[in-house]
Motif scaffolding. Sequence first.
Motif, PDB file in Angstrom:
ATOM      1  N   ARG A 261      13.507  12.869  -0.568  1.00  9.80           N
ATOM      2  CA  ARG A 261      12.608  13.716   0.225  1.00  9.80           C
ATOM      3  C   ARG A 261      11.183  13.267  -0.087  1.00  9.80           C
ATOM      4  NH1 ARG A 261      11.941  16.421   4.657  1.00  9.80           N
ATOM      5  NH2 ARG A 261      14.111  17.047   4.522  1.00  9.80           N
ATOM      6  N   LEU A 262      10.465  12.834   0.937  1.00  9.83           N
ATOM      7  CA  LEU A 262       9.086  12.390   0.782  1.00  9.83           C
ATOM      8  C   LEU A 262       8.164  13.587   0.628  1.00  9.83           C
ATOM      9  CD1 LEU A 262       9.209   9.605   3.471  1.00  9.83           C
ATOM     10  CD2 LEU A 262       9.296   9.330   0.989  1.00  9.83           C
ATOM     11  N   PRO A 263       6.972  13.428   0.029  1.00  8.46           N
ATOM     12  CA  PRO A 263       6.262  12.196  -0.258  1.00  8.46           C
ATOM     13  C   PRO A 263       6.836  11.448  -1.462  1.00  8.46           C
ATOM     14  CG  PRO A 263       4.980  14.061  -1.044  1.00  8.46           C
ATOM     15  CD  PRO A 263       6.182  14.621  -0.321  1.00  8.46           C
ATOM     16  N   LEU A 264       6.527  10.149  -1.509  1.00 11.52           N
ATOM     17  CA  LEU A 264       7.014   9.274  -2.567  1.00 11.52           C
ATOM     18  C   LEU A 264       6.012   9.286  -3.722  1.00 11.52           C
ATOM     19  CD1 LEU A 264       9.288   7.346  -3.369  1.00 11.52           C
ATOM     20  CD2 LEU A 264       7.965   5.490  -2.326  1.00 11.52           C
ATOM     21  N   THR A 265       6.172  10.249  -4.597  1.00 11.94           N
ATOM     22  CA  THR A 265       5.288  10.368  -5.760  1.00 11.94           C
ATOM     23  C   THR A 265       5.609   9.263  -6.765  1.00 11.94           C
ATOM     24  OG1 THR A 265       6.846  11.794  -6.919  1.00 11.94           O
ATOM     25  CG2 THR A 265       5.194  12.884  -5.493  1.00 11.94           C
TER      26      THR A 265
ATOM     27  N   SER B 201      14.120  11.122   3.992  1.00  8.49           N
ATOM     28  CA  SER B 201      13.725  12.212   4.883  1.00  8.49           C
ATOM     29  C   SER B 201      12.292  12.621   4.586  1.00  8.49           C
ATOM     30  CB  SER B 201      14.649  13.423   4.695  1.00  8.49           C
ATOM     31  OG  SER B 201      15.972  13.110   5.060  1.00  8.49           O
ATOM     32  N   GLY B 202      11.574  13.017   5.644  1.00  5.21           N
ATOM     33  CA  GLY B 202      10.204  13.465   5.495  1.00  5.21           C
ATOM     34  C   GLY B 202       9.282  12.734   6.435  1.00  5.21           C
ATOM     35  N   THR B 203       7.993  12.717   6.078  1.00  3.27           N
ATOM     36  CA  THR B 203       6.970  12.087   6.914  1.00  3.27           C
ATOM     37  C   THR B 203       6.754  10.649   6.499  1.00  3.27           C
ATOM     38  OG1 THR B 203       5.843  14.210   7.170  1.00  3.27           O
ATOM     39  CG2 THR B 203       4.554  12.231   7.647  1.00  3.27           C
ATOM     40  N   ILE B 204       6.794   9.747   7.482  1.00  2.00           N
ATOM     41  CA  ILE B 204       6.414   8.354   7.265  1.00  2.00           C
ATOM     42  C   ILE B 204       5.412   7.978   8.350  1.00  2.00           C
ATOM     43  CG2 ILE B 204       8.601   7.728   6.147  1.00  2.00           C
ATOM     44  CD1 ILE B 204       9.454   6.332   8.732  1.00  2.00           C
ATOM     45  N   TYR B 205       4.729   6.879   8.136  1.00  3.13           N
ATOM     46  CA  TYR B 205       3.764   6.374   9.107  1.00  3.13           C
ATOM     47  C   TYR B 205       4.206   4.996   9.560  1.00  3.13           C
ATOM     48  CZ  TYR B 205       0.994  10.273   7.614  1.00  3.13           C
ATOM     49  OH  TYR B 205       0.581  11.550   7.343  1.00  3.13           O
TER      50      TYR B 205
ATOM     51  N   LEU C 226      19.932   2.351  16.081  1.00  3.28           N
ATOM     52  CA  LEU C 226      20.546   3.182  15.039  1.00  3.28           C
ATOM     53  C   LEU C 226      19.461   3.858  14.194  1.00  3.28           C
ATOM     54  CD1 LEU C 226      22.987   4.131  13.289  1.00  3.28           C
ATOM     55  CD2 LEU C 226      22.674   2.029  11.987  1.00  3.28           C
ATOM     56  N   LEU C 227      18.458   3.096  13.778  1.00  8.34           N
ATOM     57  CA  LEU C 227      17.386   3.665  12.960  1.00  8.34           C
ATOM     58  C   LEU C 227      16.612   4.728  13.730  1.00  8.34           C
ATOM     59  CD1 LEU C 227      16.235   0.360  11.288  1.00  8.34           C
ATOM     60  CD2 LEU C 227      17.200   2.333  10.099  1.00  8.34           C
ATOM     61  N   ALA C 228      16.446   4.548  15.029  1.00  7.33           N
ATOM     62  CA  ALA C 228      15.715   5.525  15.849  1.00  7.33           C
ATOM     63  C   ALA C 228      16.399   6.884  15.841  1.00  7.33           C
ATOM     64  CB  ALA C 228      15.572   5.009  17.275  1.00  7.33           C
TER      65      ALA C 228
ATOM     66  N   ASP D 232      17.337  11.486   6.953  1.00 10.93           N
ATOM     67  CA  ASP D 232      18.431  10.623   6.494  1.00 10.93           C
ATOM     68  C   ASP D 232      18.361   9.215   7.077  1.00 10.93           C
ATOM     69  OD1 ASP D 232      19.412  12.671   4.921  1.00 10.93           O
ATOM     70  OD2 ASP D 232      20.888  13.323   6.384  1.00 10.93           O
ATOM     71  N   MET D 233      17.170   8.605   7.025  1.00  2.00           N
ATOM     72  CA  MET D 233      17.014   7.218   7.458  1.00  2.00           C
ATOM     73  C   MET D 233      17.705   6.323   6.424  1.00  2.00           C
ATOM     74  SD  MET D 233      13.558   5.020   8.232  1.00  2.00           S
ATOM     75  CE  MET D 233      13.409   5.290   9.997  1.00  2.00           C
ATOM     76  N   PRO D 234      18.700   5.522   6.852  1.00  2.72           N
ATOM     77  CA  PRO D 234      19.453   4.704   5.897  1.00  2.72           C
ATOM     78  C   PRO D 234      18.687   3.439   5.509  1.00  2.72           C
ATOM     79  CG  PRO D 234      20.315   4.377   8.104  1.00  2.72           C
ATOM     80  CD  PRO D 234      19.224   5.413   8.212  1.00  2.72           C
TER      81      PRO D 234
END
Length: 186
Positions: A6-10, A26-30, A130-132, A158-160
Motif C-alpha cells: 500500500r503506497l506511499p513508498l516510505t 495499490s495506491g497513488t502512482i504518477y 492487463l496492467l490497465a 493490486d498492480m502486479p
Amino acid sequence: MEKRIRLPLTRELARTLHAGDQVLLSGTIYTSRDAGHKRMCEALAKGEPLPFDPTDATIYYVGPTPAKPGQVIGSAGPTTSGRMDAYAPTMMAAGARGMIGKGARLPEVVEAMKEYDGVYFGAIGGAGALLARSIKSAELVAYEDLGAEALRRLEVEDMPLVVIIDCQGNNLYEQGREAYRRERKS
C-alpha cells in the motif's frame, strides 16, 4: 510469495522489499516519461516546485493510450526505463522513491537508489491491457501538451509487479544471469 504493498513508498516500506519479490501494488502512482521528466528536472534546477509532491512517490514510466468509452485508461504498458536514467537520481533526491518500468538501469541510478532507498519495480512489457485493469482512476496533473507523456495521477489496485532492484542495490536481472551461468557450468 506475493506481497501486498500500500503506497506511499516510505523508506521503511522500501527497506522491506527485496529483488525478486512479487508485489501487488495499490495506491497513488504518477505517470511520466522522458519529456515529462526533463521538464520536472528543469523546474527543480530553477528552484521551482513540481506539479505534484514527489515525497515517497512512485512514478510509472508509461505513455497510456486514450481510454475507450467506459474505460478509465487505455493500454498502459511500461516504457523502457533507461530513457529516464538521466533524470531518476534528481527525482529521487527530490523525494520520489519508487519507479515502475522495464529494462536495465545505469549504475548511477542504482547508486541513487541505495542512497535514497529507492525501489525499481518491473512491469511486464506487452501486457499493457492487463496492467490497465489495475488502474481504477486517471487524472491529468500537468503537461497536457505532451499527450501520452503528460503527468498523470493514477489510483491502482493490486498492480502486479516484481522488484527488479531493491534499495540495497540487489538486481534481479544480474542475479538471474549469474544463476544461469552457474547452472550451465554444472
